[in-house]
Design an enzyme around this catalytic site. Structure first.
Site, PDB file in Angstrom:
ATOM      1  N   SER A  34       9.177  -3.785  -6.914  1.00 32.86           N
ATOM      2  CA  SER A  34       9.088  -4.981  -6.063  1.00 32.86           C
ATOM      3  C   SER A  34       9.613  -6.156  -6.881  1.00 32.86           C
ATOM      4  O   SER A  34       8.941  -6.609  -7.810  1.00 32.86           O
ATOM      5  CB  SER A  34       7.639  -5.241  -5.639  1.00 32.86           C
ATOM      6  OG  SER A  34       7.175  -4.195  -4.827  1.00 32.86           O
ATOM      7  N   LYS A  55       9.275  -6.351   1.689  1.00 30.27           N
ATOM      8  CA  LYS A  55       8.149  -6.102   0.778  1.00 30.27           C
ATOM      9  C   LYS A  55       7.413  -7.409   0.459  1.00 30.27           C
ATOM     10  O   LYS A  55       6.184  -7.439   0.363  1.00 30.27           O
ATOM     11  CB  LYS A  55       8.636  -5.450  -0.515  1.00 30.27           C
ATOM     12  CG  LYS A  55       7.516  -5.148  -1.540  1.00 30.27           C
ATOM     13  CD  LYS A  55       6.452  -4.222  -0.958  1.00 30.27           C
ATOM     14  CE  LYS A  55       5.223  -4.093  -1.864  1.00 30.27           C
ATOM     15  NZ  LYS A  55       5.420  -3.296  -3.065  1.00 30.27           N
ATOM     16  N   LYS A  85       2.515 -11.713  -9.436  1.00 29.25           N
ATOM     17  CA  LYS A  85       3.978 -11.736  -9.557  1.00 29.25           C
ATOM     18  C   LYS A  85       4.626 -11.720  -8.174  1.00 29.25           C
ATOM     19  O   LYS A  85       5.552 -12.494  -7.891  1.00 29.25           O
ATOM     20  CB  LYS A  85       4.430 -10.531 -10.389  1.00 29.25           C
ATOM     21  CG  LYS A  85       5.936 -10.377 -10.552  1.00 29.25           C
ATOM     22  CD  LYS A  85       6.550  -9.381  -9.550  1.00 29.25           C
ATOM     23  CE  LYS A  85       5.994  -7.993  -9.686  1.00 29.25           C
ATOM     24  NZ  LYS A  85       6.659  -7.024  -8.749  1.00 29.25           N
TER      25      LYS A  85
END
Length: 299
Positions: A100, A175, A243
């Site tokens: 990701s 995502k 993140k």
């Protein structure tokens, strides 16, 4: 295994990658794994795969290269480093990045790959550790349609829902949206559970009835019981979700999209991390709600 099955290199054998690689072995693929810590490679070998001591060794004969590493710089290093994919993969190989990362980095790397004769798709996954183990991941795939279709059987060996969502970078964009929804949902479930406990309600009964109504969601199904038990063994670490929230904040700002609840949830995730809980499962947002409420698990 039949000769028609592509040879697979799998780079990154962590919480998600390890089970995914093992499921590819179970599906009859020849899988060579590489991981920075050798123990994870040995686990794959015990499951019937092969091990490599470097990325170069892993990818040399691979038809399909799958990567799943923590962040954009890690993917860039794996792809473009001296020991990396671009320098050592054969022309015509397909690189499937299940990490990701930032959509713009994914697009840039796909262009670099094409210049090296490597066909790249971004295929981030959702479903957590349980989904990886059960081969029921949801996989959002960006890239050229023909390349995506060529690796669909490989992806279907590790995931239940495999959807081509657009050109390079689109998988990462979807995502990011996924992570936005998941973080917000965890936070609301955490608030609801602390609220229920404050009133002495039977949380197991409450979870059952909430999960059966309009409030039903996967977080209630998969994580509420462990949240009540204060079991936060990571299926997906707070550090990684922090993140990912940075990715969605930056991408939303670039597109001029307001995400007020998302931005607030990102701050909560960051606060939880700053309190020293970065290695816990992201459902540990419950601990922050508890702290903000002046409550403790023992009440």
């Amino acid at each position: 295994m039949t000769d028609s099955k592509p040879r697979i290199a799998f780079i990154g054998l962590g919480i998600m990658g390890g089970p995914m690689a093992a499921n590819l072995v179970k599906a009859g693929y020849a899988v060579t794994g590489y991981n920075r810590s050798r123990a994870k490679v040995d686990t794959l070998v015990e499951a019937g795969g092969a091990g490599a001591d470097s990325i170069a060794e892993a990818v040399a004969d691979a038809d399909v290269i799958i990567t799943i590493v923590p962040d954009s710089p890690d993917v860039e290093a794996v792809a473009d480093g001296e020991d990396g994919i671009f320098a050592h993969a054969k022309s015509g190989a397909v690189w499937v990045d299940c990490s990701s990362i930032r959509p713009d980095v994914s697009v840039a790397l796909a262009k670099q790959a094409a210049e090296k004769g490597i066909r790249a798709v971004d295929a981030p996954v959702s479903g957590g550790e349980a989904g990886a183990i059960e081969a029921t991941l949801s996989i959002m795939v960006g890239g050229d349609a023909d390349v995506v279709e060529s690796v669909r059987p490989v992806l279907e060996a590790v995931g239940k829902t495999v959807v081509h969502v657009g050109p390079s970078g689109s998988g990462q964009t979807v995502k990011a949206a996924n992570q936005l929804i998941v973080a917000g949902t965890i936070e609301l479930v955490a608030e609801a559970l602390v609220f229920l406990e404050a009133y002495g309600v039977d949380t197991a009964a409450a979870i059952e009835v909430l999960a059966g109504g309009l409030a039903g969601n996967r977080i209630l199904d998969r994580k509420a019981t462990s949240m009540v038990a204060r079991e936060f063994t990571p299926g997906f670490r707070v550090d990684l979700h922090h993140k990912d929230m940075g990715i969605i904040l930056a991408a939303a700002r670039e597109a001029g999209v307001a995400i007020p609840l998302g931005a607030h949830t990102a701050q909560l995730m960051q606060s939880l991390r700053q309190l020293g809980h970065g290695d816990l499962d992201h459902s540990a947002l419950l601990l922050l709600v508890e702290q903000l409420s002046g409550r403790s698990p023992s009440h």
